[in-house]
Enzyme design. Structure first.
Site, short mmCIF file in Angstrom:
data_model
loop_
_atom_site.label_atom_id
_atom_site.label_comp_id
_atom_site.label_asym_id
_atom_site.label_seq_id
_atom_site.Cartn_x
_atom_site.Cartn_y
_atom_site.Cartn_z
N VAL A 184 -2.72 -7.43 -3.50
CA VAL A 184 -2.42 -8.37 -2.39
C VAL A 184 -3.55 -9.37 -2.16
O VAL A 184 -3.38 -10.30 -1.37
CB VAL A 184 -2.10 -7.64 -1.07
CG1 VAL A 184 -0.86 -6.76 -1.20
CG2 VAL A 184 -3.29 -6.84 -0.54
N ARG A 194 -1.32 -1.56 -6.24
CA ARG A 194 -1.81 -1.88 -7.59
C ARG A 194 -1.46 -0.79 -8.58
O ARG A 194 -1.20 -1.07 -9.74
CB ARG A 194 -3.33 -2.07 -7.55
CG ARG A 194 -3.76 -3.32 -6.80
CD ARG A 194 -5.22 -3.29 -6.46
NE ARG A 194 -5.53 -2.13 -5.62
CZ ARG A 194 -6.72 -1.86 -5.13
NH1 ARG A 194 -7.74 -2.64 -5.40
NH2 ARG A 194 -6.90 -0.81 -4.35
N PHE A 240 -8.28 7.38 2.32
CA PHE A 240 -9.08 6.33 2.94
C PHE A 240 -10.60 6.58 2.78
O PHE A 240 -11.34 5.67 2.40
CB PHE A 240 -8.71 6.27 4.43
CG PHE A 240 -9.48 5.29 5.26
CD1 PHE A 240 -9.08 3.96 5.34
CD2 PHE A 240 -10.60 5.69 5.98
CE1 PHE A 240 -9.79 3.05 6.12
CE2 PHE A 240 -11.30 4.79 6.75
CZ PHE A 240 -10.90 3.47 6.82
N GLY A 291 -1.07 7.71 1.01
CA GLY A 291 -1.30 7.81 2.45
C GLY A 291 -0.17 7.32 3.34
O GLY A 291 1.00 7.73 3.19
N GLY A 297 0.83 -1.21 0.00
CA GLY A 297 0.00 0.00 0.00
C GLY A 297 0.86 1.25 0.00
O GLY A 297 0.54 2.25 0.66
N ALA A 298 1.96 1.21 -0.78
CA ALA A 298 2.91 2.33 -0.75
C ALA A 298 2.53 3.44 -1.73
O ALA A 298 3.22 4.46 -1.79
CB ALA A 298 4.31 1.81 -1.08
N PRO A 300 -4.10 3.50 14.43
CA PRO A 300 -4.43 4.93 14.39
C PRO A 300 -5.93 5.20 14.46
O PRO A 300 -6.75 4.36 14.05
CB PRO A 300 -3.90 5.39 13.02
CG PRO A 300 -3.14 4.22 12.45
CD PRO A 300 -3.70 3.00 13.11
N TYR A 339 -15.49 -3.69 8.26
CA TYR A 339 -14.17 -3.04 8.35
C TYR A 339 -13.61 -3.24 9.76
O TYR A 339 -12.44 -3.63 9.93
CB TYR A 339 -14.27 -1.55 8.01
CG TYR A 339 -12.93 -0.85 8.18
CD1 TYR A 339 -11.89 -1.09 7.27
CD2 TYR A 339 -12.69 -0.01 9.26
CE1 TYR A 339 -10.65 -0.48 7.44
CE2 TYR A 339 -11.45 0.60 9.43
CZ TYR A 339 -10.43 0.36 8.52
OH TYR A 339 -9.20 0.95 8.69
#
Ligand code: NDP
Ligand code: 8X3
Length: 259
Positions: A66, A39, A195, A18, A14-15, A188, A158
């Site tokens: 992923v 992606r 998000f 965010g 997820g780089a 967090p 979630y």
């Protein structure tokens, strides 16, 4: 003695946005070598070019989903030998979809959250952690959430995935007892990233409303907490970090300035 990240190989999922992108930047400054997954290839390429230009960072890109275990394994198998000894895994890729009642929500939204936040994280850990154990060094950081501790209306699935991340972090640490490999769950509260745009399927006005009239955490605040956990001396395992904006006290208590 605190741990230096110089020349350590860090894989961040997820780089492309965010918190993951902020981790990449912070760890690039610390002279780590980065494997970046997400992606959106163009986003990864732009980030990699920027970090290379600014800090001379060595970067390997793995554009993938992923949710696909074969793609994850193939990407790890395709790493050149000098990239295979992963020292740090940051399991950050994740998302929320929708804010609908459990008895009305979309099955597709559920599948995507469960397959990404829960199964995607498991696929990465299952593939990367054996090497850490064999080499006698490593650190896994999972992105949980305050939502893993408290469930809010419309957030059942979630929140369930993030409660699962908490359980998986605890379970991995239990299974690694007797090895030097460390595990940290980062939890967090509200962080202003993409998000909420993702949650509301691109409804920008609704997404903006989530952070309106409060000072949310920044992705850099979370990257800072991760950096702290990574750099503690080897005998210290930071198991969990719960961090919230000063304007937040729980998932239900948020202070907004009147405009
Ligand atoms: P962003 O939407 O800004 O970033 C999410 C990242 O995850 C993107 O890089 C996205 O990349 C990646 N991602 C999503 N799905 C997949 C997939 N199937 N395969 C690969 N990569 C994927 O959100 P955040 O930075 O806020 O979120 C990062 C993590 O932090 C998530 O796990 C989230 O649950 C958690 N978190 C966020 C909080 C917040 O308030 N923002 C609070 C607590 C936890 P791409 O689309 O290119 O694949
Ligand atoms: C993201 C924080 O409270 O929007 O995990 O679910 S919250």
């Amino acid at each position: 003695m605190t741990i230096a990240l110089t020349h350590q190989t860090v894989l961040i999922t997820g780089a492309s946005s965010g918190i993951g992108a902020a981790c990449a930047r912070q760890l690039a400054q610390a002279q780590a070598r980065l494997i970046l997954m997400a992606r959106r290839r163009p986003r990864l390429e732009a980030l990699a070019a920027d970090l290379h230009r600014q800090y001379g960072t060595q970067i390997w890109l793995s554009p993938l989903d992923v949710q696909q275990p074969q793609a994850v394994q193939a990407a790890l198998d395709a790493l050149p030998a000098h990239w295979q000894a992963i020292d740090v895994l940051i399991n950050n890729a994740g998302l929320s979809r929708g804010l609908d009642k459990q008895y009305e929500a979309s099955l597709q939204d559920w599948e995507e959250m469960i397959d990404t936040n829960l199964k995607g994280l498991l696929y990465l850990s299952r593939s990367v952690v054996p090497g850490m154990v064999a080499r006698g060094r490593g650190h896994v950081v999972n992105l949980g959430s305050i939502a893993g501790r408290q469930t809010y209306p419309g957030g059942s699935v979630y929140c369930a995935t993030k409660a699962a991340v908490k359980a998986l972090s605890e379970g991995l640490k239990l299974d690694l007892l007797g090895t030097p490999v460390r595990v940290t769950n980062i939890e967090p509260g509200l962080v202003e990233t993409e998000f909420s745009q993702v949650r509301f399927h691109g409804d920008e006005d609704r997404a903006r409303g989530v952070y309106q009239n409060l000072t949310a955490l920044t992705p850099e605040d979370v990257a800072d907490a991760i950096y702290f956990a990574l750099t503690r001396p080897a005998h210290v395992n930071i198991s969990e970090i719960l961090l919230m904006p000063t304007d937040q006290s729980s998932v239900f208590h948020v202070h907004r300035q009147s405009s």
